[in-house]
Design an enzyme around this catalytic site. Structure first.
Site, PDB file in Angstrom:
ATOM      1  N   MET A 120       1.228   0.442   5.743  1.00  0.00           N
ATOM      2  CA  MET A 120       0.751   0.939   4.447  1.00  0.00           C
ATOM      3  C   MET A 120      -0.730   0.620   4.306  1.00  0.00           C
ATOM      4  O   MET A 120      -1.163  -0.486   4.609  1.00  0.00           O
ATOM      5  CB  MET A 120       1.526   0.263   3.311  1.00  0.00           C
ATOM      6  CG  MET A 120       1.056   0.662   1.917  1.00  0.00           C
ATOM      7  SD  MET A 120       2.062  -0.065   0.609  1.00  0.00           S
ATOM      8  CE  MET A 120       1.225  -1.630   0.414  1.00  0.00           C
ATOM      9  N   SER A 158      -5.773   9.973   1.535  1.00  0.00           N
ATOM     10  CA  SER A 158      -5.675   9.469   0.159  1.00  0.00           C
ATOM     11  C   SER A 158      -5.994  10.497  -0.920  1.00  0.00           C
ATOM     12  O   SER A 158      -6.668  11.499  -0.672  1.00  0.00           O
ATOM     13  CB  SER A 158      -6.599   8.270  -0.005  1.00  0.00           C
ATOM     14  OG  SER A 158      -5.998   7.164   0.588  1.00  0.00           O
ATOM     15  N   ASP A 177      -4.053   2.468   1.572  1.00  0.00           N
ATOM     16  CA  ASP A 177      -4.464   2.690   0.179  1.00  0.00           C
ATOM     17  C   ASP A 177      -3.351   3.045  -0.825  1.00  0.00           C
ATOM     18  O   ASP A 177      -2.477   3.848  -0.510  1.00  0.00           O
ATOM     19  CB  ASP A 177      -5.435   3.874   0.106  1.00  0.00           C
ATOM     20  CG  ASP A 177      -6.490   3.856   1.171  1.00  0.00           C
ATOM     21  OD1 ASP A 177      -6.599   2.876   1.898  1.00  0.00           O
ATOM     22  OD2 ASP A 177      -7.218   4.859   1.265  1.00  0.00           O
TER      23      ASP A 177
HETATM   24  C1  FRU Z   1      -9.537   4.222   3.035  1.00  0.00           C
HETATM   25  C2  FRU Z   1      -9.225   5.439   3.883  1.00  0.00           C
HETATM   26  C3  FRU Z   1      -9.443   6.712   3.099  1.00  0.00           C
HETATM   27  C4  FRU Z   1      -8.537   7.685   3.791  1.00  0.00           C
HETATM   28  C5  FRU Z   1      -7.365   6.815   4.140  1.00  0.00           C
HETATM   29  C6  FRU Z   1      -6.635   7.218   5.386  1.00  0.00           C
HETATM   30  O1  FRU Z   1      -8.898   3.069   3.411  1.00  0.00           O
HETATM   31  O2  FRU Z   1     -10.003   5.416   5.049  1.00  0.00           O
HETATM   32  O3  FRU Z   1     -10.793   7.125   3.048  1.00  0.00           O
HETATM   33  O4  FRU Z   1      -8.177   8.761   3.006  1.00  0.00           O
HETATM   34  O5  FRU Z   1      -7.853   5.491   4.260  1.00  0.00           O
HETATM   35  O6  FRU Z   1      -5.406   6.549   5.514  1.00  0.00           O
END
Ligand code: FRU
Length: 491
Positions: free
Chosen positions: A42, A109, A44
């Site tokens: 897991m 995300s 964000d």
């Molecule tokens: C931040 C990130 C976001 C991206 C996601 C991918 O931690 O790098 O920018 O959408 O994680 O899992």
């Protein structure tokens, strides 16, 4: 047709979770009251929202491994932000804009909004070798559990002229009669957020750059969040510099919608720990602005990975602006429901090393107040998760000479080492208040009612539960200590 592909990918992910769940559950580092994935990887928090009275938390999720991989949106719900229930996986890579047979891909995300009684997810479709690599997409649900990707996807296909192929993590809100979206991006090694507007969440018009790095604030801005708090606007950024993720920071200012510009006066680190990234906020039906963040960092050693899982969320924190205009993060009030076994000590003075017999618990909450006016030691330590022989320990060190507070996890157990340092917040009253949340593999320290926070993962032995006070060359005056055992939220 495409709904079928998505459903197949979701079913496969759910079967994987069901088949591995009990094995991951055995791991000694499983947290007792923090949110974590049932299995797998897991990162964000995504789509944090309240829908029909219930809180929803989605998260970047790889059910197939304890490392980052084809990224899905895991999902959980809660009535009180304390007890969480895992739900079926909400989004799985399945379409040309978020899936590929032969390269890194996934549903990166994003956020959630409520529109016409539906729960809408907005996310970044990522396909590494395609151009454009990152596009913005939407999916919707009328029951809050089953999500259908929109046939109109991607709703934003090309990155804007001010951005680049790194173009991700939409955050959307409604203002007056329109929807607004900010997305993180970069150009010429300057991190930026760019803004769009829409009337229907499907057709988006580019407005321009809302804020950008001054050259020292990161070459890529990820997971932006922008929201009003009292009469101010707060912008939160998770920055990358030279491929390394830096601590998220916030700016207090005002968003000028007419000129699409965010101007700020105050800029601060949001959390001084190593394990705090990609925070996301939501406003709940009580009008509270609540923040939750990934309690982990990209490059750290993660001892739980060998047991089939990795990643946790911080406790939910209420954001408030105080009368002096400072941002405070306060532990969610509802967490007091899992307190038990209250103990109170004090007032007392400590002149030498002293073990606090009543304070030792691995899963606990402690509030300790020091009277600095009556304290003569210029440096003192409050140590938690200490082994009997003191070899293993996590050290909170207060240095009044340099006005600094630090958390030293060099001897905290088998995880990552390092010392987090923060400026000691000014306290006119002379009272320094530490509010400490310990869980099986984490520590969150709120200083002076959340003016400053330090969050770290630590991996001590189960029986390292002693708590010590150590003054240096003088005495420490403790007004009082309150301590509670915290109960597990997981069945
Ligand atoms: C931040 C990130 C976001 C991206 C996601 C991918 O931690 O790098 O920018 O959408 O994680 O899992």
């Amino acid at each position: 047709m495409s709904e079928k592909k998505h459903n197949e990918a979701l079913n496969k992910a759910d079967l994987e979770v069901a088949s591995k769940m009990s094995a991951a559950g055995e791991c000694p580092y499983r947290l007792k009251y923090h949110f974590m994935p049932p299995i797998g990887w897991m990162n964000d928090p995504n789509g944090f929202v309240q829908f029909d009275g219930e809180y929803h938390l989605f998260f970047q999720f790889n059910p197939y491994s304890s490392t980052w991989g084809p990224i899905h949106w895991g999902h959980a719900t809660s009535k009180d932000l304390v007890i969480w229930k895992h739900q079926p996986v909400a989004l799985a890579p399945s379409e040309f804009y978020d899936f590929s047979d032969d390269c890194i891909h996934g549903c990166a995300s994003g956020c959630a909004v409520i529109d016409k009684g539906n729960l809408i997810l907005l996310y970044t479709g990522h396909v590494e070798t395609r151009s454009p690599m990152q596009v913005q997409c939407i999916a919707s649900s009328n029951d809050g559990i089953h999500f259908i990707k929109n046939s109109y996807n991607p709703v934003i296909y090309s990155f804007p002229k001010d951005g680049s192929k790194d173009f991700r993590d939409p955050k959307v809100w409604r203002y007056q009669d329109s929807w607004y979206m900010i997305v993180g991006t970069k150009q010429d090694d300057i991190g930026k957020i760019v803004m769009y507007t829409s009337n229907n969440l499907l057709d988006w018009t580019y407005i321009g750059v809302t804020a950008e790095s001054n050259g020292s604030q990161g070459d890529m801005w990820e997971c932006p969040d922008l929201f009003p708090l009292n009469d101010r606007d707060i912008l939160i950024i998770s920055p990358i510099k030279n491929t390394k993720n830096l601590s998220p920071f916030y700016m207090i200012g005002n968003l000028d919608y007419k000129n699409n510009r965010f101007r700020h006066e105050i800029e601060q680190t949001l959390d001084y720990g190593f394990d705090f990234y990609a925070p996301q906020t939501m406003i709940d039906e009580k009008g509270r602005r609540i923040l939750i963040a990934w309690m982990e960092s990209w490059l750290s050693v993660k001892p739980s990975q060998k047991n089939g899982w990795a990643g946790a969320m911080t406790i939910p924190r209420i954001l408030e602006l105080d009368t002096d205009g400072y941002l405070r993060q306060k532990p969610l009030d509802e967490l007091t429901r899992i307190r038990s076994n209250h103990k109170h000590m004090g007032p007392f003075e400590a002149e030498n090393f002293r073990t606090l017999m009543d304070c030792g618990e691995s899963v606990s909450e402690t509030i300790v107040e020091f009277d600095l006016n009556k304290t003569t030691a210029k440096i003192f330590e409050f140590q938690v998760r200490c082994s009997q022989d003191g070899e293993e320990r996590t050290v909170i060190r207060i240095d009044l000479l340099n006005n600094e507070i630090s958390m030293d996890r060099d001897n905290a157990g088998c995880g990552e080492k390092g010392i987090s340092k923060a400026p000691l917040p000014y306290c006119e009253s002379g009272i320094l208040k530490l509010h400490i949340f310990l869980d099986a593999s984490s520590i969150e320290l709120f200083i002076n009612d959340g003016l400053c926070v330090i969050t770290n993962r630590i991996y001590p032995q189960n029986d390292s539960i002693k708590c010590n006070i150590i003054p240096e060359n003088g005495k420490v005056f403790i007004c009082g200590i309150d301590n509670w055992t915290l109960c597990s939220i997981w069945e």
